[in-house]
Design a protein around this motif. Structure first.
Motif, short mmCIF file in Angstrom:
data_model
loop_
_atom_site.label_atom_id
_atom_site.label_comp_id
_atom_site.label_asym_id
_atom_site.label_seq_id
_atom_site.Cartn_x
_atom_site.Cartn_y
_atom_site.Cartn_z
N LYS C 199 4.49 -35.50 -9.03
CA LYS C 199 5.20 -34.12 -9.65
C LYS C 199 5.97 -33.33 -8.51
CE LYS C 199 2.62 -33.52 -14.03
NZ LYS C 199 1.64 -32.66 -14.41
N GLY C 200 7.36 -33.30 -9.16
CA GLY C 200 8.20 -32.42 -8.05
C GLY C 200 8.61 -33.33 -6.96
N VAL C 203 13.39 -35.30 -7.03
CA VAL C 203 13.78 -34.75 -8.40
C VAL C 203 15.47 -34.92 -8.33
CG1 VAL C 203 14.21 -32.45 -9.53
CG2 VAL C 203 12.33 -32.85 -8.12
N ASP C 251 11.59 -35.93 -11.85
CA ASP C 251 10.87 -36.44 -10.75
C ASP C 251 10.37 -37.80 -10.94
OD1 ASP C 251 9.09 -35.67 -12.52
OD2 ASP C 251 8.27 -34.00 -11.49
N SER C 340 14.64 -34.45 0.72
CA SER C 340 12.88 -34.78 0.60
C SER C 340 12.33 -35.26 1.69
CB SER C 340 12.89 -35.92 -0.62
OG SER C 340 13.62 -36.90 -0.27
#
Lengths: 146, 116, 361
Positions: C199-200, C203, C251, C340
């Protein structure tokens, strides 16, 4: 999390999904599996339609000077699409698709080189035949004129 | 799918596309080239509309092999790869698009030209 | 002190199955700049389509662009040529083609999910999904007679018909698959390695999706409502229960969810198609030679596949332009990598489901 771990553990004791192929030959093929193209030269009328329809050119005809033809089929070049069978005027008699699995070739068979030699020879024979025909036609015309 | 073909001149291409293109309405498909022979090449910029059935717009401009083509990357950032592909395949020159996506950087072949 | 380091990912890398090279410029662990090199497997298929093979054979050539979405490639080409010849397939042919495309989508999405879980370090899940995927592969093999390169779609129809035994087999396998996918859905949303970790991460925001022309599940996970199945009238998708599936967070987790829900939707569609197959011929003779210029879009598992075919009543076509989904998704991918962590890069890449064989064609 725990569920996944449990499943991973139970999976350890489940039967395997894979087959040791060359040693265990129990691969179940579905009905009407598209396998090797088979042919009977006695029924063939040598119309060349399969050669024209074949996408990878795995059926090649050789033209003999006396007008007869000879063909070869390369099972390792074939993509088993079945276009030749659909193009054949006598499907089922002269040409049909079997359910046999294609075998892998060995080094001793030397399939590639043999095939290239055949392809070149066939192309050459066609050219020669066409040239011969043309010459004969020309001769006939000259005889007519004279 | 019916295509709406808009024929434009290459010099007007950037202005036309700037007035036409809205990122939230039009989906940029690709840049395409077709070799017409006789030293001429047709370049196409193709778009489709979001959420509408069967609406595709094709801008086409005919140009010579040697003409330097302006780039649309400033307007449509995702066009980089398509432009590089055209440069590789047709040997035309597009501003800022380097050769060497599929071929070597110094390759002299232009695979999709019909004369070669 | 900040230090800039260049790290390549690929073209041979343990987490990658496909030959692609990314050149990351990282600042400590954060990626700040990305370069991509995609042309390692260029085979010149576009040239072969217009110079080596006649238009009748090109359908079999373009199927070899990609192994996973072979059916969509030959389908798009066939649709394009049929339109140039002024032929429209009957309902039965359309339904059979649609069935194969949807089955293709199911197994392609399952492959992607397997890779995603493998990159999370969840090897057991990878094995399990790949084993379950055989259910769909078996159906496809039984319908088309081939396992990977189907060669099922011909100009003017399809090569083989669906028999009553096959219908039973399809129902049996799909019924078996559905609870497994439901189970996977639960795993992907509750298991720590597959949900919280993802999650996240990686994205793609909605605005970026618009700017970089994202497509397919990548776009739908960001909330961009685009799907060729809804944007073209080639196939009666509305009649078989199609619904567009989208998430909003963009995501890796959202992309997994989009794929899982699409699998369920595809299973429903396959069942509807099989239950309501119209009657009719499966192949019809098409006469003439292609003339004119036509554009076809088909939704492949990874997004929109685009074909432009131009012919001028000759045996050889003037131009076949192929634009594959991964090719146009690469700018969006590069944008996702920026900002990222480097350690996340393999997982993010797997979640895009890249197909380099398609990209370099």
């Amino acid at each position: 999390m725990i569920k996944a771990m449990m499943q991973a553990f139970t999976n350890l004791f489940k039967p395997v999904h894979t087959v040791k192929y060359p040693f265990e030959e129990d691969v179940v093929l579905p009905k009407d599996y598209r396998g090797l193209i088979e042919y009977s030269e006695d029924d063939c009328i040598f119309c060349d339609k399969c050669e024209k329809a074949c996408p990878p050119k795995s059926i090649v005809f050789y033209q003999h000077p006396d007008g007869s033809k000879e063909y070869k089929y390369n099972a390792w070049l074939c993509i088993y699409c079945g276009e030749c069978v659909r193009a054949c005027p006598k499907p089922g008699e002269a040409l049909w698709q079997s359910e046999k699995k294609p075998l892998s070739a060995t080094k001793e068979q030397d399939v590639n080189n043999e095939w290239f030699v055949w392809q070149r020879a066939a192309a050459e024979s066609r050219e020669n035949h066409a040239a011969m025909k043309k010459a004969a036609k020309e001769k006939k015309r000259q005889e007519k004129e004279s | 799918m019916p295509i709406r073909k808009v024929e434009i001149r290459l010099e007007d291409m950037l202005d036309e596309l700037t007035t036409f293109y809205d990122a939230k309405v039009w989906h940029f498909l690709t840049v395409n080239g077709i070799d017409l022979g006789d030293g001429k090449i047709e370049l196409q910029w193709i778009f489709s509309k979001y959420g509408v059935k069967d609406e595709t717009v094709l801008f086409s401009a005919v140009t010579a092999y040697e003409t330097k083509v302006p780039s649309v990357v400033s307007l449509i950032p995702s066009a980089t790869l398509s432009e590089r592909e055209i440069v590789d395949m047709f040997g035309v020159e597009i501003e800022g698009a380097a050769k060497g996506l599929y071929l070597d950087e110094d390759s002299l072949t232009m695979p999709l030209r019909c004369s070669l | 002190m900040k230090k800039v380091v260049n790290i390549p990912l690929g073209s041979q890398h343990i987490s990658l199955l496909e030959p692609i090279r990314f050149q990351f410029t990282t600042e400590n662990e954060k990626i700040i700049e990305v370069g991509a090199d995609v042309g390692f497997v260029h085979r010149g298929i576009e040239k072969a389509c217009s110079e080596t093979f006649e238009w009748k054979k090109v359908g079999y050539v373009v199927a070899r662009v990609c192994g996973l979405c072979a059916i969509t490639h030959s389908l798009s080409y066939t649709l394009a040529v049929e339109r140039l010849l002024g032929y429209e397939a009957n309902e039965r042919i359309k339904y059979l083609r649609m069935l194969m495309v949807e089955l293709d989508r199911i197994h392609s999405h399952m492959l992607c999910l397997a890779h995603v879980s493998e990159n999370a370090g969840f090897e057991a899940m990878f094995m399990q999904i790949m084993a379950d995927r055989e259910l769909v592969m078996d159906i496809q093999e039984a319908i088309s007679g081939n396992r990977v390169q189907f060669d099922y779609i011909a100009i003017g129809g399809v090569n083989r018909d669906v028999t009553p035994e096959l219908v039973n087999m399809i129902h049996k396998n799909l019924d078996e698959l559905r609870p497994k996918i439901d189970d996977l859905m639960e795993r992907f949303s509750n298991n720590w390695s597959l949900s919280l970790k993802y999650k996240g991460v990686g994205v793609l925001t909605l605005d970026e999706a618009y700017i970089y022309n994202a497509l397919g599940p990548l776009a739908r996970a960001s909330g961009l409502k685009t799907d060729v199945r809804a944007e073209s009238s080639d196939f009666p998708y509305e009649d078989v229960g199609y619904e567009m599936i989208f998430e909003s967070s963009g995501d890796i987790y959202a992309r997994n969810m989009v794929r899982l829900r699409e699998i369920i939707n595809s299973i429903t569609m396959c069942e509807n198609i099989i239950d309501n197959l119209p009657t009719g011929e499966i192949i019809e003779k098409v006469k003439g030679k292609p003339e004119g210029e036509v554009v076809v879009r088909v939704e492949a598992p990874r997004g929109e596949l685009f074909y432009l075919v131009k012919g001028s009543r000759k045996n050889f076509l003037d131009r076949v332009r192929i634009k594959t989904p991964t090719f146009s998704a690469i700018p969006a991918m590069m944008e996702v990598f920026k900002g990222s962590e480097y350690a996340d890069a393999p997982a993010i890449l797997a979640s895009f489901d890249p197909c380099m064989s398609c990209t370099a064609k």
